[in-house]
Design a protein around this motif. Structure first.
Motif, PDB file in Angstrom:
ATOM      1  N   LYS A 152       0.977  -1.724  -0.068  1.00 19.54           N
ATOM      2  CA  LYS A 152      -0.539   0.065   0.397  1.00 19.54           C
ATOM      3  C   LYS A 152       0.964   1.700  -0.219  1.00 19.54           C
ATOM      4  CE  LYS A 152      -3.802  -2.158   0.983  1.00 19.54           C
ATOM      5  NZ  LYS A 152      -4.511  -2.887  -0.861  1.00 19.54           N
ATOM      6  N   GLY A 153       2.253   0.944  -0.295  1.00 19.28           N
ATOM      7  CA  GLY A 153       3.149   2.340   0.169  1.00 19.28           C
ATOM      8  C   GLY A 153       3.266   2.831   1.917  1.00 19.28           C
ATOM      9  N   TRP A 154       2.919   2.246   2.776  1.00 24.11           N
ATOM     10  CA  TRP A 154       2.704   2.349   3.980  1.00 24.11           C
ATOM     11  C   TRP A 154       4.484   2.825   4.293  1.00 24.11           C
ATOM     12  CZ3 TRP A 154      -1.097  -1.225   5.157  1.00 24.11           C
ATOM     13  CH2 TRP A 154      -2.551  -0.484   5.003  1.00 24.11           C
ATOM     14  N   ILE A 155       5.355   3.766   4.705  1.00 26.73           N
ATOM     15  CA  ILE A 155       6.093   3.877   5.643  1.00 26.73           C
ATOM     16  C   ILE A 155       6.703   4.719   6.321  1.00 26.73           C
ATOM     17  CG2 ILE A 155       8.580   5.202   4.701  1.00 26.73           C
ATOM     18  CD1 ILE A 155       7.424   5.067   1.324  1.00 26.73           C
ATOM     19  N   ASP A 156       7.062   4.256   7.376  1.00 27.44           N
ATOM     20  CA  ASP A 156       7.249   4.725   9.173  1.00 27.44           C
ATOM     21  C   ASP A 156       8.250   5.516   8.953  1.00 27.44           C
ATOM     22  OD1 ASP A 156       9.984   3.520   8.664  1.00 27.44           O
ATOM     23  OD2 ASP A 156       9.309   1.504  10.687  1.00 27.44           O
ATOM     24  N   LYS A 157       8.315   6.003  10.034  1.00 27.34           N
ATOM     25  CA  LYS A 157       9.782   7.355  10.274  1.00 27.34           C
ATOM     26  C   LYS A 157      10.544   6.992   9.875  1.00 27.34           C
ATOM     27  CE  LYS A 157       6.771   8.826  14.078  1.00 27.34           C
ATOM     28  NZ  LYS A 157       6.422   9.394  16.197  1.00 27.34           N
ATOM     29  N   GLN A 158      11.731   5.947   9.828  1.00 30.22           N
ATOM     30  CA  GLN A 158      12.799   5.133   9.541  1.00 30.22           C
ATOM     31  C   GLN A 158      12.746   5.272   8.083  1.00 30.22           C
ATOM     32  OE1 GLN A 158      11.536   3.326  11.780  1.00 30.22           O
ATOM     33  NE2 GLN A 158      12.969   4.970  13.904  1.00 30.22           N
TER      34      GLN A 158
ATOM     35  N   VAL B 104       9.328   0.242   4.895  1.00 32.85           N
ATOM     36  CA  VAL B 104       7.906  -0.203   3.852  1.00 32.85           C
ATOM     37  C   VAL B 104       7.108  -1.087   5.132  1.00 32.85           C
ATOM     38  CG1 VAL B 104       6.977  -1.289   1.857  1.00 32.85           C
ATOM     39  CG2 VAL B 104       8.388   0.285   1.802  1.00 32.85           C
ATOM     40  N   TYR B 105       6.151  -1.328   5.035  1.00 33.89           N
ATOM     41  CA  TYR B 105       5.411  -1.996   5.730  1.00 33.89           C
ATOM     42  C   TYR B 105       4.101  -2.142   5.988  1.00 33.89           C
ATOM     43  CZ  TYR B 105       2.865   1.626   8.316  1.00 33.89           C
ATOM     44  OH  TYR B 105       1.867   3.277   8.947  1.00 33.89           O
ATOM     45  N   GLN B 106       3.174  -2.912   6.531  1.00 34.91           N
ATOM     46  CA  GLN B 106       1.758  -2.695   5.964  1.00 34.91           C
ATOM     47  C   GLN B 106       0.872  -4.424   6.442  1.00 34.91           C
ATOM     48  OE1 GLN B 106       1.301  -6.075   3.014  1.00 34.91           O
ATOM     49  NE2 GLN B 106       3.148  -6.159   2.244  1.00 34.91           N
ATOM     50  N   TYR B 107      -0.017  -4.355   6.233  1.00 31.43           N
ATOM     51  CA  TYR B 107      -0.784  -4.880   7.837  1.00 31.43           C
ATOM     52  C   TYR B 107      -1.132  -6.643   6.793  1.00 31.43           C
ATOM     53  CZ  TYR B 107      -0.716  -0.996   9.711  1.00 31.43           C
ATOM     54  OH  TYR B 107      -0.235   0.452  10.769  1.00 31.43           O
TER      55      TYR B 107
ATOM     56  N   PRO C  40      -3.958  -5.353  14.768  1.00 28.82           N
ATOM     57  CA  PRO C  40      -2.659  -6.499  13.563  1.00 28.82           C
ATOM     58  C   PRO C  40      -1.404  -5.813  13.913  1.00 28.82           C
ATOM     59  CG  PRO C  40      -4.242  -4.871  11.635  1.00 28.82           C
ATOM     60  CD  PRO C  40      -3.961  -4.307  13.606  1.00 28.82           C
ATOM     61  N   ASN C  41      -0.476  -6.926  13.763  1.00 29.08           N
ATOM     62  CA  ASN C  41       0.600  -6.968  13.941  1.00 29.08           C
ATOM     63  C   ASN C  41       1.101  -5.676  12.402  1.00 29.08           C
ATOM     64  OD1 ASN C  41       1.031  -8.678  15.548  1.00 29.08           O
ATOM     65  ND2 ASN C  41       1.717 -10.434  14.244  1.00 29.08           N
ATOM     66  N   ILE C  42       2.448  -4.949  12.800  1.00 27.05           N
ATOM     67  CA  ILE C  42       3.016  -4.655  11.654  1.00 27.05           C
ATOM     68  C   ILE C  42       3.653  -5.593  10.930  1.00 27.05           C
ATOM     69  CG2 ILE C  42       4.797  -2.637  11.288  1.00 27.05           C
ATOM     70  CD1 ILE C  42       3.418  -1.385  13.005  1.00 27.05           C
ATOM     71  N   ILE C  43       3.399  -6.003   9.411  1.00 21.96           N
ATOM     72  CA  ILE C  43       4.752  -7.052   8.012  1.00 21.96           C
ATOM     73  C   ILE C  43       5.310  -5.594   7.571  1.00 21.96           C
ATOM     74  CG2 ILE C  43       5.431  -8.409   7.181  1.00 21.96           C
ATOM     75  CD1 ILE C  43       2.008  -9.300   7.954  1.00 21.96           C
ATOM     76  N   TYR C  44       7.180  -6.050   8.311  1.00 21.94           N
ATOM     77  CA  TYR C  44       7.761  -5.214   7.859  1.00 21.94           C
ATOM     78  C   TYR C  44       8.420  -6.076   6.573  1.00 21.94           C
ATOM     79  CZ  TYR C  44       8.042  -1.206  10.833  1.00 21.94           C
ATOM     80  OH  TYR C  44       8.210   0.088  11.805  1.00 21.94           O
ATOM     81  N   LEU C  45       8.791  -6.139   5.453  1.00 18.48           N
ATOM     82  CA  LEU C  45       9.532  -6.794   4.675  1.00 18.48           C
ATOM     83  C   LEU C  45      11.004  -5.815   4.576  1.00 18.48           C
ATOM     84  CD1 LEU C  45       6.896  -6.380   1.881  1.00 18.48           C
ATOM     85  CD2 LEU C  45       7.187  -8.006   3.254  1.00 18.48           C
ATOM     86  N   LYS C  46      11.374  -7.369   4.184  1.00 20.56           N
ATOM     87  CA  LYS C  46      12.914  -7.038   4.416  1.00 20.56           C
ATOM     88  C   LYS C  46      13.967  -7.450   3.005  1.00 20.56           C
ATOM     89  CE  LYS C  46      14.562  -8.143   8.794  1.00 20.56           C
ATOM     90  NZ  LYS C  46      15.451  -9.359  10.242  1.00 20.56           N
TER      91      LYS C  46
END
Length: 105
Positions: free
Chosen positions: A45-51, A54-57, A97-103
């Motif tokens: 979805k293009g969600w990006i955290d402060k660092q 990219v993450y998603q649910y 829901p957990n936040i899922i970060y793609l590595k």
């Protein structure tokens, strides 16, 4: 009996599976986990955290519905992806829901 023809491909949507998942480093990752990870990528979805990560649910329930596996199987697949260093799950608290970060791989 009709046979599949190249012109029929336009009627289908396809998933892209990263080739890196088939390399030696990830040979222990199951094909079910590969498919689960592919669905995580599709949901971008293009969600990006402060660092800038990219993450998603992707909840257990929505993964069950999408992949047609039971609760225990989905939990095992997420655990497999996490222990293979392909994702990181961050708990947010009860009912969220957990936040899922793609590595990178």
């Amino acid at each position: 009996n009709k046979y599949f023809k190249i012109s029929d491909a336009k009627n289908f949507a396809f998933y892209k599976v990263p080739k890196a998942l088939f390399e030696e480093k990830y040979k222990s990752v199951s094909t079910d986990a590969d498919f689960c990870l592919t669905n995580v990528f599709v949901r971008q979805k293009g969600w990006i955290d402060k660092q800038g990560r990219v993450y998603q649910y992707f909840t257990i329930k929505s993964a069950q519905e999408k992949l047609h596996f039971g609760h225990e199987k989905i939990c095992k697949l997420f655990f497999e992806l996490e222990t293979s260093d392909l994702i990181l799950r961050k708990k947010q608290g009860q009912g969220k829901p957990n936040i899922i970060y793609l590595k990178q791989f």
